[in-house]
Design an enzyme around this catalytic site. Structure first.
Site, short mmCIF file in Angstrom:
data_model
loop_
_atom_site.label_atom_id
_atom_site.label_comp_id
_atom_site.label_asym_id
_atom_site.label_seq_id
_atom_site.Cartn_x
_atom_site.Cartn_y
_atom_site.Cartn_z
N GLY A 91 49.47 52.48 2.51
CA GLY A 91 50.17 51.90 1.35
C GLY A 91 50.24 52.91 0.22
NE ARG B 56 51.26 49.83 6.09
CZ ARG B 56 50.27 49.85 5.17
NH1 ARG B 56 49.11 50.35 5.46
NH2 ARG B 56 50.45 49.32 3.99
CG ASP C 128 40.36 50.85 5.19
OD1 ASP C 128 41.57 50.75 4.94
OD2 ASP C 128 39.70 49.95 5.72
CB THR D 109 43.81 52.38 -1.38
OG1 THR D 109 43.89 50.95 -1.34
CG2 THR D 109 42.35 52.77 -1.49
CG ASP E 171 43.76 47.23 -1.40
OD1 ASP E 171 44.56 46.73 -2.22
OD2 ASP E 171 44.02 47.32 -0.18
CG ASP F 79 39.97 49.14 0.59
OD1 ASP F 79 40.27 50.28 0.16
OD2 ASP F 79 40.61 48.59 1.48
NE ARG G 78 44.58 45.95 3.58
CZ ARG G 78 45.01 46.93 4.31
NH1 ARG G 78 45.76 46.70 5.37
NH2 ARG G 78 44.70 48.17 4.01
P1 ATP Z 1 46.11 50.81 2.44
O1 ATP Z 1 44.65 50.53 2.20
O2 ATP Z 1 46.83 51.07 1.17
O3 ATP Z 1 46.81 49.79 3.30
P2 ATP Z 1 45.56 52.51 4.69
O4 ATP Z 1 45.40 53.98 4.74
O5 ATP Z 1 44.33 51.68 4.94
O6 ATP Z 1 46.22 52.17 3.27
P3 ATP Z 1 46.67 51.75 7.28
O7 ATP Z 1 48.00 51.18 7.62
O8 ATP Z 1 45.47 50.97 7.66
O9 ATP Z 1 46.72 52.05 5.71
O10 ATP Z 1 46.55 53.21 7.97
C1 ATP Z 1 47.55 54.19 7.75
C2 ATP Z 1 47.78 54.99 9.00
O11 ATP Z 1 46.57 55.67 9.37
C3 ATP Z 1 48.16 54.19 10.24
O12 ATP Z 1 49.53 53.85 10.28
C4 ATP Z 1 47.80 55.16 11.36
O13 ATP Z 1 48.79 56.14 11.50
C5 ATP Z 1 46.53 55.82 10.79
N1 ATP Z 1 45.36 55.14 11.35
C6 ATP Z 1 44.75 54.02 10.91
N2 ATP Z 1 43.72 53.66 11.71
C7 ATP Z 1 43.69 54.58 12.70
C8 ATP Z 1 42.89 54.77 13.87
N3 ATP Z 1 41.90 53.93 14.18
N4 ATP Z 1 43.16 55.83 14.66
C9 ATP Z 1 44.17 56.68 14.37
N5 ATP Z 1 44.97 56.55 13.30
C10 ATP Z 1 44.75 55.52 12.48
#
Ligand code: ATP
Length: 326
Positions: free
Chosen positions: A14, A75, A106, A129, A131, A133, A175
């Site tokens: 995000g 994503r 995360d 982020t 959040d 978190d 979340r």
């Molecule tokens: P936000 O907290 O703002 O939603 P985020 O970084 O947690 O941001 P996610 O959609 O959970 O957002 O993760 C972003 C991208 O990171 C995913 O689309 C994927 O490409 C990669 N990613 C997340 N988890 C994994 C994993 N377990 N293994 C490999 N890549 C991952």
């Protein structure tokens, strides 16, 4: 010093206000230290689809005040697979990128951790982020701006809530993490916050109403964290309508406006400090760490600690809200 000549930078997951300030800081600090910088578009997807361009100091001019991310974000399902990560690694080798700075939440840092281990590749993460978190850091890039956006919106809702003597349930992002709802409630003088950390332990709505909710007031606002754990604002309002029909309840879901806007001074400064620190960390030979801030001191937090769930809520926040909302 690690043998690095060129770093790649990407934003993932995000978007959050202050990501641009972080991109600027990483780019400028790296160039200052004599490294090349390559901007990778659309997060991990840009690595897999080869959307990579060289960044100069002026590539990041005039962006510190802008919300969103000039690198775009996405994503990527492909990056979750070993095949996708193999293509990403080949792209890094082809582009001559020796280390990566990943700005995201995360999920993005979980992906970074897996990739860094799989390919023994140096990565430093920045917590981007709204959040708040991520563990091991008091705050994340974007959180302060989102909190201020929530505060302004809830102040406006208060005007109408007071005029109509209504109960407003206001859903905010977060979340599994209640920081935005809890500190948003404190900042706006709201009645209560219904947050995931407490939802698992007790029925917060029931407690709120049995504690004499609204006895002494002619309007009330309750902030609730989105998501399955609390059920979100709609589910809470449905419960109020069925279980406490005497209340005139209304729902506002703040949604994506929480992600937008020009970053606050606090977020710009945090992103600038963290971006410069990411380059320092790579120069020191650090890898697989997230840059955090604790008591105003920049720290390096191993990915495994940063992505740990259940970040503790700030000291005394819950009791402060309770005491002040009588
Ligand atoms: P936000 O907290 O703002 O939603 P985020 O970084 O947690 O941001 P996610 O959609 O959970 O957002 O993760 C972003 C991208 O990171 C995913 O689309 C994927 O490409 C990669 N990613 C997340 N988890 C994994 C994993 N377990 N293994 C490999 N890549 C991952």
């Amino acid at each position: 010093m690690a043998n690095i000549k060129c770093i790649g930078i990407l934003t993932s997951g995000g978007d959050a206000p202050g990501m641009n300030a972080a991109i600027r800081a990483v780019t400028r600090a790296a160039i200052y230290n004599g490294w090349k910088v390559k901007g990778i578009m659309r997060g991990y997807r840009g690595l897999i689809y080869d959307e990579i361009e060289e960044f100069k100091t002026n590539s990041v001019s005039n962006i510190i005040q802008q919300g969103g991310t000039i690198l775009k974000t996405a994503r990527s399902q492909d990056f979750r697979t070993p095949e996708g990560r193999k293509i990403a690694h080949e792209a890094l080798l082809r582009e001559g990128i020796d280390a990566l700075v990943v700005i995201g939440g995360d999920g993005s840092l979980t992906g970074a951790k897996i990739f860094a281990q799989e390919y023994n590749f140096p990565i430093v993460g920045l917590p981007g982020t709204i959040d708040n978190d991520l563990s091991g850091t008091d705050t994340t890039i974007g959180y302060d701006t989102a909190l201020n956006t929530i505060m302004e919106a809830v102040d406006k809702i208060r005007d109408t809530a007071t005029s109509h003597e209504r109960l407003f349930i206001i859903e905010v992002m977060g979340r599994e993490c209640g920081f935005l709802a809890l500190n948003g409630a404190i900042a706006t003088g709201a009645e209560a916050a219904i947050i995931p950390e407490i939802s698992m332990e007790k029925d917060q709505l029931e407690e709120l109403i049995s504690n004499g909710f609204r006895k002494s007031k002619n309007s009330s606002m309750v902030l609730v964290t989105e998501g399955e754990i609390t059920g979100g604002a709609m589910a809470i309002a449905d419960r109020v309508k069925t279980e406490y029909p005497e209340y005139d309840v209304r729902v506002t879901i703040l949604g994506h406006l929480q992600r937008g806007g020009s970053p606050t001074a606090a977020d710009r400064i945090l992103a600038s400090r963290m971006g410069a620190a990411a380059v320092d960390a790579l120069m020191d030979g650090q890898r697989n760490v997230m840059i955090g801030i604790q008591n105003d001191i920049i720290v390096n937090v191993p990915f495994s600690k940063a992505i740990k769930k259940n970040k503790p809520l700030g000291d005394g926040l819950l009791s402060t809200l309770k005491v002040l909302s009588i």
